[in-house]
Design a protein around this motif. Structure first.
Motif, PDB file in Angstrom:
ATOM      1  N   CYS A   1       0.827  -1.214   0.000  1.00  0.00           N
ATOM      2  CA  CYS A   1       0.000   0.000   0.000  1.00  0.00           C
ATOM      3  C   CYS A   1       0.857   1.259   0.000  1.00  0.00           C
ATOM      4  O   CYS A   1       0.512   2.250  -0.640  1.00  0.00           O
TER       5      CYS A   1
ATOM      6  N   PRO B   1       2.923   1.279  -3.820  1.00  0.00           N
ATOM      7  CA  PRO B   1       2.028   0.635  -4.796  1.00  0.00           C
ATOM      8  C   PRO B   1       2.585   0.561  -6.211  1.00  0.00           C
ATOM      9  O   PRO B   1       2.043  -0.176  -7.031  1.00  0.00           O
ATOM     10  N   GLU B   2       3.654   1.298  -6.503  1.00  0.00           N
ATOM     11  CA  GLU B   2       4.222   1.260  -7.853  1.00  0.00           C
ATOM     12  C   GLU B   2       5.229   0.128  -8.035  1.00  0.00           C
ATOM     13  O   GLU B   2       5.815  -0.018  -9.107  1.00  0.00           O
TER      14      GLU B   2
ATOM     15  N   SER C   1      -0.573  -0.939  -7.691  1.00  0.00           N
ATOM     16  CA  SER C   1      -1.572   0.124  -7.832  1.00  0.00           C
ATOM     17  C   SER C   1      -2.631  -0.245  -8.864  1.00  0.00           C
ATOM     18  O   SER C   1      -3.794   0.164  -8.751  1.00  0.00           O
TER      19      SER C   1
ATOM     20  N   GLY D   1      -3.125   1.127  -2.509  1.00  0.00           N
ATOM     21  CA  GLY D   1      -2.583   2.472  -2.364  1.00  0.00           C
ATOM     22  C   GLY D   1      -2.689   2.925  -0.927  1.00  0.00           C
ATOM     23  O   GLY D   1      -3.161   2.192  -0.049  1.00  0.00           O
TER      24      GLY D   1
END
Length: 203
Positions: free
Chosen positions: A157, A160-161, A189, A194
């Motif tokens: 979270c 997220p990328e 994501s 996120g």
């Protein structure tokens, strides 16, 4: 001449993608190797820069090379570790060689691990997941029956990328029970993960 313990010494962890290294020392090299990989996989490693590099790599454990650079007696372990840190100037180390660097004990590592977990628990905001929004990683994990752990929730979270690797897919009960292998290569994501950080409030 005294024999040297072949499991006690100074080691390097090299991040293959960048060539950056971490220098450590242990009286049990084999156990320490396993501990590093386990903590990195769980997202609870005490060294945040090394954890971040691991998270950003697309090859999981294969992104790291663990090798012993010197075997020595435990009595000189700290001295030899300091010497190698001073010579190699490793990017991932959090203390300067020769500047009072100490051999990290198991109790210190456990304290740092708990400190990191405490940091995760104190992260204030909204955890966004495909199954809902939550005020804590723990509540998010409980809501899905712990298919994904609290540390893992915090990790995906807040980052997220990060790209989902094949290894991550194979080790995640959540991914394997919810998605097929086409999810490999996507970012967390894209699955709906996120984090919305809550501004600090003055009381």
């Amino acid at each position: 001449m005294n024999s040297v313990n072949d499991n006690c010494g100074v080691y390097i962890i090299e991040h293959r993608d960048t060539g950056n290294i971490y220098v450590g020392a242990s009286s049990n090299l084999k156990k320490r190797h396993y501990q590093h990989l386990r903590e990195l996989h769980k997202g609870t490693h005490h060294n945040e820069e090394l954890q971040e590099a691991y998270n950003q790599s697309a090859t999981g454990n294969s992104c790291l090379e663990f090798r012993t650079i010197e075997l020595c007696d435990i009595d000189v372990l700290g001295e030899r570790e300091t010497a190698h840190i001073a010579t190699l100037n490793p990017v991932f180390n959090q203390y300067d060689g020769g500047g009072g660097y100490f051999v990290v004990s198991d109790s210190w590592r456990d304290k740092q691990r708990k400190k990191l977990i405490g940091k995760q628990l104190r992260t204030v905001g909204t955890y966004l997941t495909p199954w809902g929004s939550f005020t804590s990683g723990n509540s998010a994990a409980k809501a899905i029956g712990d298919l994904i752990s609290q540390p893992a929730i915090w990790n995906v979270c807040t980052r997220p990328e990060t790209i989902i690797t094949r290894q991550a897919y194979c080790k995640s009960r959540y991914l394997m029970t919810t998605f097929d292998e086409s999810v490999v290569g996507k970012r967390w994501s894209e699955l709906g993960f996120g984090f919305i950080e809550k501004a600090n409030e003055q009381h």
